[in-house]
Design an enzyme around this catalytic site. Structure first.
Site, mmCIF file in Angstrom:
data_model
loop_
_atom_site.group_PDB
_atom_site.id
_atom_site.type_symbol
_atom_site.label_atom_id
_atom_site.label_comp_id
_atom_site.label_asym_id
_atom_site.label_seq_id
_atom_site.Cartn_x
_atom_site.Cartn_y
_atom_site.Cartn_z
ATOM 1 N N TYR A 63 22.789 10.963 -15.343
ATOM 2 C CA TYR A 63 23.483 11.821 -16.302
ATOM 3 C C TYR A 63 24.830 11.209 -16.659
ATOM 4 C CZ TYR A 63 20.185 15.712 -15.580
ATOM 5 O OH TYR A 63 19.063 16.517 -15.530
ATOM 6 N N LEU B 47 17.514 27.911 -22.711
ATOM 7 C CA LEU B 47 17.980 28.396 -24.023
ATOM 8 C C LEU B 47 17.491 27.479 -25.144
ATOM 9 C CD1 LEU B 47 21.661 29.408 -23.154
ATOM 10 C CD2 LEU B 47 19.639 30.872 -23.289
ATOM 11 N N GLY C 111 20.051 25.664 -27.033
ATOM 12 C CA GLY C 111 20.907 26.548 -27.813
ATOM 13 C C GLY C 111 20.195 27.231 -28.957
#
Length: 339
Positions: A57, A212, A215
């Site tokens: 990451y 989500l 988003g």
């Protein structure tokens, strides 16, 4: 937040996991070190203790930021999960993949970046279709015996591979995978076909990434906001917009944000589930943390289930059809017992 056991273990983790893929500003986006520290402070102050990162990451910056933070905080309070598999350097042909050599190298590098002596949960990041699963589990078990990791977990891997792995581990006395990380949201329910039933069978906790949908489920695209998701993405097609409209409507009924609705849908599915909530802003995190203060009604859950329904395919749909046709398998077995 309350705490839950992670899979078939005694490890206590908070009911929301903090995703740290955005810690670092490489690739032109993300949170710098100061903001990342503020996010972790807000999470810990709310009772959060479960951090999720990976060796690659932000080219290792995420782990470095967490390591700097841990240097001035109580390491034992936090349950730190990281991953290995994806390439984090170009020094040699084994700088990626699931093999034992890469696992050992990756863990040593992660320990240095994280400035810690041990990793609480180590995930295999993604299945490489090359390495035997027994090689993976034996190596993870060795790391557990060495005290370098505490628990084994797996991500983005076919259900049959995970099932074979945990069965072998049980047979051989190795540590089993206690958590399964997969994409799962109202827009991405295909894990319900094989992966989630498998996780339930083995008592694994599911830790969904992108709960989500990047988003999309917050309704930002309906509001005209732009993001990193391309316009042609499935997260922005007609089906996705219809699902999001239902999320927006339920959020309005409850007087909460859309993220609360989308996150609670994953948390109320009837299996052990701890969604990974990423954040690059403190107010973004604080809003998501309030998810634990609401509960969706059965009627609201049904509306969300209906609008986002997928075909399970064979044999899932076949089983469901037979259950309806025979007035449930339970009724059939009741008749058998009477005989």
């Amino acid at each position: 937040m309350n705490y839950k056991l992670l899979g078939r273990s005694g490890l206590k983790v908070s009911e929301l996991c903090l995703g740290t893929m955005g810690f670092g500003t490489e690739a032109g986006w993300g949170a710098d070190k100061d903001i990342s520290f503020a996010i972790m402070d807000a999470y810990a102050n709310a009772g959060g203790n479960f951090l999720d990162t990976a060796n690659m990451y932000k080219l290792g910056t995420s782990e470095k930021i967490i390591g700097d933070y841990m240097s001035n905080h109580d390491r034992d309070y936090f349950v730190l999960a990281t991953k290995y598999t994806l390439k984090d350097n170009i020094t040699n042909p084994n700088a990626s993949g699931n093999n034992r050599k890469n696992m050992m190298r990756s863990v040593e590098e992660s320990l240095k970046r994280l400035k810690t002596d041990f990793i609480d949960v180590l995930y295999l990041h993604i299945w490489d279709n090359i390495t035997p699963i027994d090689e993976v589990l034996r190596a993870m078990d060795d790391l557990i015996k060495q005290g370098k990791i505490n628990y084994a977990a797996i991500s983005d891997t076919p259900a049959w591979v995970v099932a074979r792995g945990n069965t072998l581990a049980e047979l051989m006395g190795w540590s089993q995978f206690i958590a399964l990380q997969v994409e799962y949201s109202l827009l991405a329910r295909t894990a319900e076909r094989e992966l989630i039933p498998m996780a339930k069978h083995f008592g694994m906790t599911v830790t969904p990434w992108a709960p989500l949908a990047g988003g999309a489920l917050t309704g930002k695209y309906q509001r005209g906001e732009q993001g990193r998701i391309k316009a042609e993405s499935k997260r922005r097609d007609g089906r996705s917009l219809s699902i999001t409209e239902t999320v927006v409507a339920i959020a309005a009924e409850l007087g909460v944000s859309e993220s609360h609705v989308a996150l609670n849908w994953t948390r109320q599915q009837g299996f052990s589930c701890i969604p990974i909530v990423g954040a690059t802003k403190v107010d973004q995190l604080i809003d998501n943390l309030n998810t634990v203060n609401i509960t969706l009604s059965q009627e609201q859950m049904q509306r969300l289930n209906d609008v986002s329904a997928i075909e399970l395919g064979f044999p899932g749909d076949f089983f469901a059809e037979e259950a309806v046709r025979n007035n449930s398998f339970g009724g059939f077995y009741d008749k058998v017992e009477k005989r």
